[in-house]
Design a protein around this motif. Structure first.
Motif, PDB file in Angstrom:
ATOM      1  N   MET A  23      -2.724 -17.095 -10.997  1.00 49.05           N
ATOM      2  CA  MET A  23      -3.208 -15.748 -10.818  1.00 49.05           C
ATOM      3  C   MET A  23      -2.411 -15.076  -9.709  1.00 49.05           C
ATOM      4  N   ALA A  24      -1.789 -13.982  -9.996  1.00 47.47           N
ATOM      5  CA  ALA A  24      -1.037 -13.236  -8.992  1.00 47.47           C
ATOM      6  C   ALA A  24      -1.916 -12.150  -8.384  1.00 47.47           C
ATOM      7  N   TRP A  25      -1.800 -11.999  -7.093  1.00 47.84           N
ATOM      8  CA  TRP A  25      -2.560 -10.957  -6.395  1.00 47.84           C
ATOM      9  C   TRP A  25      -1.706  -9.712  -6.304  1.00 47.84           C
ATOM     10  N   LYS A  26      -2.325  -8.559  -6.422  1.00 54.06           N
ATOM     11  CA  LYS A  26      -1.605  -7.306  -6.266  1.00 54.06           C
ATOM     12  C   LYS A  26      -1.740  -6.886  -4.801  1.00 54.06           C
ATOM     13  N   ILE A  27      -0.668  -7.097  -4.045  1.00 49.26           N
ATOM     14  CA  ILE A  27      -0.655  -6.761  -2.626  1.00 49.26           C
ATOM     15  C   ILE A  27       0.369  -5.659  -2.431  1.00 49.26           C
ATOM     16  N   GLU A  28      -0.084  -4.497  -1.993  1.00 45.52           N
ATOM     17  CA  GLU A  28       0.811  -3.359  -1.869  1.00 45.52           C
ATOM     18  C   GLU A  28       1.138  -2.977  -0.430  1.00 45.52           C
ATOM     19  N   ASP A  29       0.410  -3.534   0.550  1.00 50.62           N
ATOM     20  CA  ASP A  29       0.610  -3.088   1.924  1.00 50.62           C
ATOM     21  C   ASP A  29       1.341  -4.110   2.799  1.00 50.62           C
ATOM     22  N   ILE A  30       1.929  -5.153   2.209  1.00 45.10           N
ATOM     23  CA  ILE A  30       2.714  -6.133   2.953  1.00 45.10           C
ATOM     24  C   ILE A  30       4.118  -6.136   2.381  1.00 45.10           C
ATOM     25  N   ASN A  31       5.106  -6.055   3.245  1.00 47.12           N
ATOM     26  CA  ASN A  31       6.496  -6.053   2.808  1.00 47.12           C
ATOM     27  C   ASN A  31       7.209  -7.307   3.290  1.00 47.12           C
ATOM     28  N   VAL A  32       8.321  -7.641   2.654  1.00 44.84           N
ATOM     29  CA  VAL A  32       9.134  -8.786   3.052  1.00 44.84           C
ATOM     30  C   VAL A  32       9.559  -8.616   4.503  1.00 44.84           C
ATOM     31  N   GLY A  33       9.417  -9.671   5.292  1.00 50.27           N
ATOM     32  CA  GLY A  33       9.820  -9.646   6.685  1.00 50.27           C
ATOM     33  C   GLY A  33       8.702  -9.304   7.652  1.00 50.27           C
ATOM     34  N   GLU A  34       7.556  -8.876   7.146  1.00 53.50           N
ATOM     35  CA  GLU A  34       6.439  -8.558   8.035  1.00 53.50           C
ATOM     36  C   GLU A  34       5.717  -9.839   8.450  1.00 53.50           C
ATOM     37  N   GLU A  35       5.162  -9.824   9.640  1.00 51.50           N
ATOM     38  CA  GLU A  35       4.417 -10.966  10.159  1.00 51.50           C
ATOM     39  C   GLU A  35       2.982 -10.901   9.652  1.00 51.50           C
ATOM     40  N   VAL A  36       2.470 -12.045   9.187  1.00 49.67           N
ATOM     41  CA  VAL A  36       1.092 -12.116   8.704  1.00 49.67           C
ATOM     42  C   VAL A  36       0.384 -13.283   9.390  1.00 49.67           C
ATOM     43  N   ALA A  37      -0.937 -13.282   9.359  1.00 49.43           N
ATOM     44  CA  ALA A  37      -1.726 -14.370   9.921  1.00 49.43           C
ATOM     45  C   ALA A  37      -2.446 -15.090   8.794  1.00 49.43           C
TER      46      ALA A  37
END
Length: 55
Positions: free
Chosen positions: A1-15
């Motif tokens: 199942m793929a999630w539709k994530i629109e507010d995170i871009n490649v290279g951004e830091e996540v927790a």
């Protein structure tokens, strides 16, 4: 199942929240990542409530 994530871009830091299951002999920690069904290990954190970054 793929999630539709629109507010995170490649290279951004996540927790990511993990639960440490056990400390391994080689200085790593076995962890559980919610919604990720495979074993994973990270360098063992120092005794604290937060782990800030690992590669």
């Amino acid at each position: 199942m793929a999630w539709k994530i629109e507010d995170i871009n490649v290279g951004e830091e996540v927790a990511i929240a993990v639960t440490v299951l056990k400390l391994l002999d080689d200085g790593r920690a076995s962890v559980s990542i919610p919604s990720y069904g495979f074993p994973h290990s990270i360098p063992a954190p120092r005794r604290s409530n937060r782990v800030t970054s690992y590669s």
